[in-house]
Design a protein around this motif. Structure first.
Motif, PDB file in Angstrom:
ATOM      1  N   ALA A  10       5.547 -10.775   3.805  1.00 49.83           N
ATOM      2  CA  ALA A  10       5.280 -11.922   3.317  1.00 49.83           C
ATOM      3  C   ALA A  10       5.527 -12.215   2.439  1.00 49.83           C
ATOM      4  N   HIS A  11       6.967 -11.926   1.944  1.00 53.97           N
ATOM      5  CA  HIS A  11       8.109 -12.467   1.646  1.00 53.97           C
ATOM      6  C   HIS A  11       8.423 -13.678   2.769  1.00 53.97           C
ATOM      7  N   VAL A  12       9.180 -13.403   3.776  1.00 54.39           N
ATOM      8  CA  VAL A  12       9.872 -14.101   4.824  1.00 54.39           C
ATOM      9  C   VAL A  12       8.354 -15.528   4.793  1.00 54.39           C
ATOM     10  N   LEU A  13       7.276 -14.789   5.246  1.00 54.90           N
ATOM     11  CA  LEU A  13       5.961 -15.986   5.656  1.00 54.90           C
ATOM     12  C   LEU A  13       6.244 -16.784   4.565  1.00 54.90           C
ATOM     13  N   VAL A  49      -1.750 -10.275  -1.113  1.00 52.14           N
ATOM     14  CA  VAL A  49      -2.522  -9.447  -0.498  1.00 52.14           C
ATOM     15  C   VAL A  49      -2.911  -9.287   0.268  1.00 52.14           C
ATOM     16  N   ILE A  50      -2.735  -9.824   1.083  1.00 55.17           N
ATOM     17  CA  ILE A  50      -3.106  -9.457   2.664  1.00 55.17           C
ATOM     18  C   ILE A  50      -2.422  -8.289   2.977  1.00 55.17           C
ATOM     19  N   ALA A  51      -0.684  -8.443   2.374  1.00 55.46           N
ATOM     20  CA  ALA A  51      -0.394  -7.360   2.731  1.00 55.46           C
ATOM     21  C   ALA A  51      -0.291  -6.078   2.008  1.00 55.46           C
ATOM     22  N   VAL A  52      -0.607  -6.069   1.144  1.00 51.29           N
ATOM     23  CA  VAL A  52      -1.151  -4.903   0.301  1.00 51.29           C
ATOM     24  C   VAL A  52      -2.498  -4.051   0.861  1.00 51.29           C
ATOM     25  N   TRP A  53      -3.376  -5.278   1.517  1.00 48.71           N
ATOM     26  CA  TRP A  53      -4.591  -5.285   2.146  1.00 48.71           C
ATOM     27  C   TRP A  53      -4.513  -4.073   3.001  1.00 48.71           C
ATOM     28  N   LEU A  54      -2.941  -4.730   4.408  1.00 48.28           N
ATOM     29  CA  LEU A  54      -2.965  -4.174   4.923  1.00 48.28           C
ATOM     30  C   LEU A  54      -2.745  -2.885   5.262  1.00 48.28           C
TER      31      LEU A  54
END
Length: 239
Positions: A10-13, A49-54
Motif C-alpha cells: 500500500a505504501h509503495v503504491l 484501509v484496503i490492506a488491513v481489510w485484506l
C-alpha cells in the motif's frame, strides 16, 4: 508478516504510483499548506484501509493504527518538503515510513518483545553474518585495496581519467555485489554474462583510444575486482 507486506505494498503504491508530480511540486512549494500533500495522505489512508481489510483485521485498534500511520506520513512528508532533492533525504524518508509501518504491524500482530527478540536473534547466525560481511567487504574495503594495488599504474594514466567522478567506485561496488549474489545462488553463468557485458561496453573506449597502457589498466582492474568478489562468494559458501 502478511499484514506488514500488505501495508508495504500500500505504501509503495501510494508513494510511487498514485502520487502525481503536481502533488509533489505543490508539497515542495507550499509545505504543510499543500492540497497536493492532503490528497497524497488521503490516498495512503484509503490504501491502508484496503490492506488491513485484506489482512482480515478492521478492529478499533487497526483503525487507530491507520490514523497514526497517516498522521506520521503527513509529518514525514512535511519534513521532506523542506529538504534538498538528494538521495540521502529520499532514503531517510522511506526508512521512517517503513519503520512506522513495521511498528504498527508488530503492535497489530500481538507479538510480544520476546518473540521479536527471538526472530532478530535467528538472523544472527554464521550464515547471515558471513553474507553481510561479504557484501560490506566487497564495497569500500576492496575498492581501496584495488586502488592501492593499481596506484603505480594510475599515475601513468592521469591524462586519461575523463569519466564521471566516483562512477568507477559505484560500478565496482555493484559488479562485486552482483558477482557475490550470483555465486551464492549458484548462477555462475551470471558472472560470465556480467564480464561479457562489461567487456562489450568497454570495447569501444579501448579501441578508440588505441592505448595499450589503458587497455591493460582496465583489464587488470576488472580482473582484480572479479577475483575479490569470487573469493568472497567462495568464502561464504565454505562457511
Amino acid at each position: 508478516m502478511t499484514l506488514f507486506l500488505l501495508m508495504i505494498v500500500a505504501h509503495v503504491l501510494g508513494d510511487f504510483y498514485l502520487q502525481k508530480n503536481q502533488w509533489v511540486a505543490c508539497r515542495n512549494t507550499h509545505h504543510y499548506a499543500s492540497w497536493g500533500l492532503c490528497k497524497h495522505v488521503l490516498s495512503h489512508l484509503v490504501l491502508l484501509v484496503i490492506a488491513v481489510w485484506l489482512a482480515g483485521d478492521l478492529s478499533a485498534k487497526a483503525w487507530i493504527a491507520i490514523v497514526l500511520i497517516g498522521f506520521s506520513h503527513l509529518l514525514i512528508d512535511i519534513w521532506k518538503s523542506y529538504q534538498a532533492d538528494k538521495l540521502i533525504y529520499f532514503l531517510l524518508d522511506q526508512l521512517f515510513h517503513v519503520l512506522i509501518i513495521a511498528l504498527a504491524a508488530w503492535v497489530l500482530s500481538g507479538a510480544d518483545i520476546e518473540q521479536i527478540k527471538n526472530q532478530l536473534l535467528s538472523l544472527l547466525t554464521v550464515k547471515y553474518l558471513a553474507i553481510g560481511c561479504a557484501y560490506v567487504i566487497a564495497c569500500r574495503p576492496v575498492s581501496i585495496a584495488i586502488s592501492i594495488a593499481l596506484d603505480q599504474y594510475t599515475v601513468q594514466l592521469k591524462d586519461k581519467q575523463t569519466g564521471l567522478a566516483s562512477a568507477g567506485c559505484w560500478i565496482g561496488y555493484l559488479e562485486r555485489c552482483l558477482i557475490i549474489s550470483f555465486v551464492l545462488i549458484g548462477q555462475f553463468a551470471g558472472v560470465g554474462f556480467l564480464l561479457a557485458a562489461k567487456t562489450i561496453f568497454r570495447f569501444g573506449d579501448l579501441t578508440k583510444e588505441k592505448d595499450m597502457k589503458l587497455t591493460e589498466y582496465m583489464m587488470l582492474g576488472t580482473l582484480l575486482s572479479f577475483s575479490c568478489a569470487l573469493i568472497l562468494g567462495w568464502w561464504v559458501n565454505r562457511l
